[in-house]
Design an enzyme around this catalytic site. Structure first.
Site, PDB file in Angstrom:
ATOM      1  N   ASP A  36       0.827  -1.202   0.000  1.00 16.64           N
ATOM      2  CA  ASP A  36       0.000   0.000   0.000  1.00 16.64           C
ATOM      3  C   ASP A  36       0.866   1.258   0.000  1.00 16.64           C
ATOM      4  O   ASP A  36       2.093   1.200   0.049  1.00 16.64           O
ATOM      5  CB  ASP A  36      -0.903  -0.028   1.231  1.00 16.64           C
ATOM      6  CG  ASP A  36      -2.161   0.797   1.049  1.00 16.64           C
ATOM      7  OD1 ASP A  36      -2.326   1.389  -0.027  1.00 16.64           O
ATOM      8  OD2 ASP A  36      -2.973   0.847   1.986  1.00 16.64           O
ATOM      9  N   TYR A  43       6.068 -10.440   6.725  1.00 19.93           N
ATOM     10  CA  TYR A  43       6.130  -8.986   6.879  1.00 19.93           C
ATOM     11  C   TYR A  43       6.774  -8.653   8.214  1.00 19.93           C
ATOM     12  O   TYR A  43       6.742  -9.439   9.166  1.00 19.93           O
ATOM     13  CB  TYR A  43       4.732  -8.366   6.859  1.00 19.93           C
ATOM     14  CG  TYR A  43       4.070  -8.286   5.512  1.00 19.93           C
ATOM     15  CD1 TYR A  43       4.113  -7.123   4.755  1.00 19.93           C
ATOM     16  CD2 TYR A  43       3.368  -9.378   5.006  1.00 19.93           C
ATOM     17  CE1 TYR A  43       3.480  -7.039   3.525  1.00 19.93           C
ATOM     18  CE2 TYR A  43       2.738  -9.309   3.775  1.00 19.93           C
ATOM     19  CZ  TYR A  43       2.798  -8.137   3.033  1.00 19.93           C
ATOM     20  OH  TYR A  43       2.176  -8.063   1.825  1.00 19.93           O
TER      21      TYR A  43
END
Length: 418
Positions: free
Chosen positions: A138, A193
């Site tokens: 994002d 992540y």
């Protein structure tokens, strides 16, 4: 008379035989002296029309592409290992017709064209080069181990030429050949992540933020944080951790294999910690909401039971932590490596040799950007100020609606978690 007649007869037969053999060329072997014949016209016609020769010609055409300067180069399916700092970019994925919102893929496609790796028209339609990314990161989100797959011309010094046409905050760190049908999204088994945040996030809710750099996380609090993160392991219904997902939507069930917070460290005078999470796939905002809910619990805005309740069918108002600090660390291809990694033709999609380059990039571009932005803008402190408006005890459909946007779920290999 008889001799003349025989002479004319031989000449006539010879002429007739030569006439029938028109279009045949004679080749004398230099070694054996044997005579061989090869058709001239018929081979060319076969190449143009059909048959075995035509098939060969078609195959060669698909394997070799021609550039503007008439050089013929092989076109092959490869993967590129990318590292980038997401600051200043509107995410990873290219948005056609939205040039004012620059993305990481905008920069990459431009570099591919300038370097002579793809034709100009492939930039307008990325399907022409079979382009696919492992994860859609994002706005503002960084990556240390993003992997994309595509077909390109195998020019010399590909990495060097691409990097010379990329800004310093985007680097191609590795390149490997893969099978023709490889798809980086669908072939990815799991994604890892990290999320770097100031430990101030775990301070009690009545702790003042005027001197945020003075806060230090107690070992007991870190243990509680990790117990809460450990609750996420396994398969749960995460419909409350994304947008536009119904409670009974099967795709909202996600499998988490790891989630822990590491030991604190000091940077820029402030204390930070890094959270690591690995899962099969993630939905839009999922990781940020998983972290946001644990922060709310540790700070005292809700009890531990809210985690279990959030996996039920009722709507729970789950806060979404800031995007700053989220980094795509690694993507995993265990099934592909097991099937093709040892076939003698392809390499395992592991990046052991690139580990030092990955770490160096993080130290130079990713970590400083996160620390400097946090210290200057205080995004975590600003976000924590919004926690009191969340109602953790009742259903909160209205609060969920304000988060809604484009769902980033890509099916089996979905990614984005952002």
């Amino acid at each position: 008379m008889t001799v003349n007649f025989l002479h004319r007869l031989c000449v006539s037969v010879l002429h007739g035989w030569l006439y029938k053999c028109a279009g045949i060329r004679w080749i004398m072997s230099e070694e054996s002296g044997n005579v061989q014949t090869k058709p001239l016209k018929r081979v060319e016609e076969g190449n143009r029309e059909s048959g075995e020769n035509g098939h060969i010609r078609k195959k060669l055409k698909s394997d070799v592409e021609q550039t503007g300067d008439e050089r013929k180069l092989p076109k092959r399916k490869v993967v590129l290992l990318l590292a980038y700092s997401g600051k200043g970019y509107y995410g990873m994925q290219r948005n056609a017709g939205s040039s004012q919102f620059k993305t990481i893929e905008d920069e990459l496609v431009t570099a591919l064209i300038k370097s002579g790796c793809i034709p100009d028209n492939h930039g307008d339609d990325m399907k022409k080069m079979s382009f696919q990314r492992c994860a859609r990161t994002d706005k503002g989100v960084s990556a240390a181990g993003q992997v994309v797959s595509l077909k390109l011309w195998m020019i010399e010094d590909i990495k060097e030429k691409l990097n010379s046409n990329l800004p310093p905050q985007i680097r191609v760190l590795g390149l490997k050949r893969v099978t023709g049908g490889f798809n980086s999204k669908n072939s990815c088994d799991a994604r890892t992540y990290s999320y770097m945040l100031p430990t101030l996030a775990f301070a009690p809710k009545d702790y003042g933020t005027e001197n945020s750099t003075a806060f230090r996380l107690e070992p007991e609090t870190l243990q509680r944080v990790n117990r809460l993160f450990g609750s996420y392991k396994g398969t749960h219904n995460f419909h409350n951790f994304t947008s536009q997902k119904a409670a009974r939507d099967p795709s909202a069930r996600r499998y988490i294999t790891e989630m822990t917070c590491g030991e604190p460290f000091v940077r820029g005078g402030a204390e930070f910690a890094e959270i690591t999470v690995r899962g099969q796939s993630f939905m839009m905002h999922q990781i940020r909401k998983m972290i946001g809910l644990v922060i709310a619990v540790v700070k005292g805005y809700s009890g531990d039971e809210v985690l279990k309740r959030s996996w039920g069918e009722e709507k729970v108002d789950v806060p979404k932590a800031p995007g700053l600090g989220l980094v795509l660390e690694k993507v995993h291809f265990d099934r592909y490596n097991k099937r093709f990694g040892g076939d003698g033709l392809h390499e395992c999609l592991e990046w052991t040799e690139e580990e030092q380059a990955i770490l160096a990039f993080k130290e130079e571009h990713i970590y400083p950007s996160i620390v400097e932005t946090e210290c200057q803008e205080g995004s975590m402190a600003s976000w924590m100020a919004t926690l009191p408006i969340h109602d953790f005890e009742a259903t909160a459909k209205g609060a969920q609606d304000k988060d809604r946007g484009q769902d980033d779920d890509e099916g089996n290999g979905s990614d984005s978690a952002l």
